[in-house]
Motif scaffolding. Structure first.
Motif, mmCIF file in Angstrom:
data_model
loop_
_atom_site.group_PDB
_atom_site.id
_atom_site.type_symbol
_atom_site.label_atom_id
_atom_site.label_comp_id
_atom_site.label_asym_id
_atom_site.label_seq_id
_atom_site.Cartn_x
_atom_site.Cartn_y
_atom_site.Cartn_z
ATOM 1 N N TYR A 1 34.626 51.296 53.442
ATOM 2 C CA TYR A 1 35.141 52.638 53.178
ATOM 3 C C TYR A 1 36.634 52.484 52.973
ATOM 4 C CZ TYR A 1 36.457 57.533 54.154
ATOM 5 O OH TYR A 1 36.967 58.802 54.090
ATOM 6 N N ASN A 2 37.071 52.682 51.745
ATOM 7 C CA ASN A 2 38.485 52.495 51.429
ATOM 8 C C ASN A 2 39.162 53.845 51.300
ATOM 9 O OD1 ASN A 2 38.400 49.611 51.238
ATOM 10 N ND2 ASN A 2 37.229 49.898 49.368
ATOM 11 N N ALA A 3 40.094 54.096 52.187
ATOM 12 C CA ALA A 3 40.836 55.353 52.170
ATOM 13 C C ALA A 3 42.177 55.125 52.836
ATOM 14 C CB ALA A 3 40.076 56.447 52.905
ATOM 15 N N VAL A 4 43.128 55.961 52.487
ATOM 16 C CA VAL A 4 44.430 55.949 53.147
ATOM 17 C C VAL A 4 44.595 57.298 53.817
ATOM 18 C CG1 VAL A 4 46.917 55.796 52.813
ATOM 19 C CG2 VAL A 4 45.406 54.335 51.478
ATOM 20 N N MET A 5 44.935 57.267 55.097
ATOM 21 C CA MET A 5 45.139 58.493 55.871
ATOM 22 C C MET A 5 46.492 58.438 56.551
ATOM 23 S SD MET A 5 41.553 58.918 57.885
ATOM 24 C CE MET A 5 39.999 58.859 57.058
ATOM 25 N N THR A 6 46.918 59.560 57.040
ATOM 26 C CA THR A 6 48.142 59.606 57.833
ATOM 27 C C THR A 6 47.834 60.169 59.208
ATOM 28 O OG1 THR A 6 48.706 61.764 56.929
ATOM 29 C CG2 THR A 6 49.672 59.855 55.848
ATOM 30 N N GLN A 43 50.878 55.685 58.289
ATOM 31 C CA GLN A 43 49.821 55.528 57.302
ATOM 32 C C GLN A 43 48.857 54.464 57.774
ATOM 33 O OE1 GLN A 43 50.644 55.170 53.186
ATOM 34 N NE2 GLN A 43 50.922 57.359 53.118
ATOM 35 N N ILE A 44 47.570 54.748 57.611
ATOM 36 C CA ILE A 44 46.548 53.774 57.959
ATOM 37 C C ILE A 44 45.673 53.523 56.736
ATOM 38 C CG2 ILE A 44 46.551 54.452 60.386
ATOM 39 C CD1 ILE A 44 43.870 55.857 59.924
ATOM 40 N N LYS A 45 45.172 52.301 56.636
ATOM 41 C CA LYS A 45 44.245 51.935 55.567
ATOM 42 C C LYS A 45 42.883 51.748 56.215
ATOM 43 C CE LYS A 45 43.096 48.440 52.252
ATOM 44 N NZ LYS A 45 42.959 47.007 52.228
ATOM 45 N N VAL A 46 41.982 52.664 55.948
ATOM 46 C CA VAL A 46 40.641 52.612 56.524
ATOM 47 C C VAL A 46 39.851 51.545 55.778
ATOM 48 C CG1 VAL A 46 38.563 53.919 57.070
ATOM 49 C CG2 VAL A 46 40.786 55.053 57.106
ATOM 50 N N THR A 47 39.170 50.680 56.529
ATOM 51 C CA THR A 47 38.443 49.564 55.929
ATOM 52 C C THR A 47 36.931 49.714 56.008
ATOM 53 O OG1 THR A 47 38.617 48.346 58.008
ATOM 54 C CG2 THR A 47 40.309 47.918 56.332
ATOM 55 N N ASP A 48 36.428 50.376 57.031
ATOM 56 C CA ASP A 48 34.988 50.563 57.159
ATOM 57 C C ASP A 48 34.695 51.767 58.033
ATOM 58 O OD1 ASP A 48 34.565 49.668 60.073
ATOM 59 O OD2 ASP A 48 35.516 47.902 59.211
ATOM 60 N N ILE A 49 33.442 52.230 57.926
ATOM 61 C CA ILE A 49 33.023 53.406 58.684
ATOM 62 C C ILE A 49 31.567 53.223 59.092
ATOM 63 C CG2 ILE A 49 32.276 54.736 56.661
ATOM 64 C CD1 ILE A 49 33.578 57.221 58.051
ATOM 65 N N SER A 50 31.205 53.802 60.208
ATOM 66 C CA SER A 50 29.818 53.845 60.674
ATOM 67 C C SER A 50 29.619 55.182 61.364
ATOM 68 C CB SER A 50 29.529 52.699 61.648
ATOM 69 O OG SER A 50 30.148 52.927 62.893
ATOM 70 N N LYS A 51 28.402 55.447 61.805
ATOM 71 C CA LYS A 51 28.162 56.691 62.538
ATOM 72 C C LYS A 51 28.905 56.709 63.859
ATOM 73 C CE LYS A 51 23.698 56.588 62.515
ATOM 74 N NZ LYS A 51 22.297 56.947 62.745
ATOM 75 N N GLY A 52 29.287 55.543 64.358
ATOM 76 C CA GLY A 52 29.989 55.471 65.633
ATOM 77 C C GLY A 52 31.491 55.555 65.534
ATOM 78 N N GLY A 53 32.064 55.176 64.389
ATOM 79 C CA GLY A 53 33.519 55.186 64.273
ATOM 80 C C GLY A 53 33.978 54.555 62.983
ATOM 81 N N MET A 54 35.223 54.069 62.984
ATOM 82 C CA MET A 54 35.761 53.438 61.789
ATOM 83 C C MET A 54 36.796 52.390 62.167
ATOM 84 S SD MET A 54 38.087 56.406 60.085
ATOM 85 C CE MET A 54 39.757 56.666 60.665
ATOM 86 N N TYR A 75 43.994 59.187 71.262
ATOM 87 C CA TYR A 75 43.197 59.902 70.279
ATOM 88 C C TYR A 75 44.059 60.331 69.107
ATOM 89 C CZ TYR A 75 39.988 60.325 74.214
ATOM 90 O OH TYR A 75 39.156 60.048 75.285
ATOM 91 N N PHE A 76 43.405 60.566 67.965
ATOM 92 C CA PHE A 76 44.088 61.194 66.836
ATOM 93 C C PHE A 76 43.072 62.003 66.047
ATOM 94 C CE2 PHE A 76 42.787 57.057 65.205
ATOM 95 C CZ PHE A 76 42.328 57.325 63.923
ATOM 96 N N ASN A 77 43.568 62.964 65.286
ATOM 97 C CA ASN A 77 42.729 63.825 64.461
ATOM 98 C C ASN A 77 42.695 63.265 63.048
ATOM 99 O OD1 ASN A 77 42.529 65.659 66.654
ATOM 100 N ND2 ASN A 77 44.496 66.526 66.076
ATOM 101 N N ALA A 78 41.549 63.362 62.393
ATOM 102 C CA ALA A 78 41.431 62.843 61.039
ATOM 103 C C ALA A 78 40.489 63.708 60.221
ATOM 104 C CB ALA A 78 40.905 61.413 61.061
ATOM 105 N N LYS A 79 40.790 63.763 58.927
ATOM 106 C CA LYS A 79 39.870 64.368 57.966
ATOM 107 C C LYS A 79 39.173 63.208 57.270
ATOM 108 C CE LYS A 79 39.491 67.116 53.784
ATOM 109 N NZ LYS A 79 40.229 67.810 52.706
ATOM 110 N N ILE A 80 37.856 63.154 57.389
ATOM 111 C CA ILE A 80 37.052 62.103 56.788
ATOM 112 C C ILE A 80 36.424 62.676 55.523
ATOM 113 C CG2 ILE A 80 35.170 60.466 57.135
ATOM 114 C CD1 ILE A 80 37.504 60.194 59.188
ATOM 115 N N ASP A 81 36.793 62.119 54.370
ATOM 116 C CA ASP A 81 36.289 62.593 53.081
ATOM 117 C C ASP A 81 35.412 61.504 52.477
ATOM 118 O OD1 ASP A 81 35.792 63.524 50.537
ATOM 119 O OD2 ASP A 81 37.849 64.194 50.190
#
Length: 115
Positions: free
Chosen positions: A12-17, A35-46, A59-65
């Motif tokens: 899962y390739n995404a850039v978030m803040t 800034q973070i570069k998301v590399t993978d995702i699963s039902k448990g996390g990323m 903890y942090f808040n995120a919008k997962i698109d």
């Protein structure tokens, strides 16, 4: 080493803040967003990479698109940190993710496997 993950990871390739990391006692507001570069995702996390050092068990808040109008907001807890070249590799888990939202991730995983 025995695999301990409950859920399979998919790329899962995404850039978030991240503008704030927090726990019950402390809120760490950065002077600028991380800034973070998301590399993978699963039902448990990323998993993600960043050059910023973030504390474990915060903890942090995120919008997962996930595309196709599938997005949701979630709280994630940082549970793993490993140093890598130019920064850190992190693992985090979703906290209180509703079952319906985990279906979005299952659909996304199926799409990735088809391609």
């Amino acid at each position: 080493m025995k695999e301990r993950r409950r859920d399979s990871r998919v790329p899962y390739n995404a850039v978030m803040t991240i503008d704030e990391v927090y726990n019950q006692e402390t809120s760490l507001k950065e002077e600028q967003v991380v800034q973070i570069k998301v590399t993978d995702i699963s039902k448990g996390g990323m998993g993600f990479e960043t050059d910023a050092e973030l504390p474990l068990n915060f903890y942090f808040n995120a919008k997962i698109d996930l595309g196709n109008e599938r997005f949701f907001y979630s709280v994630l807890r940082i549970i793993r940190k490993n140093p890598i070249e130019n920064g850190y590799d992190y693992g985090c888990e979703f906290t209180g993710l509703a079952d319906i939202l985990s279906l979005y991730i299952e659909d996304f995983e199926e799409e990735v496997q088809k391609n």
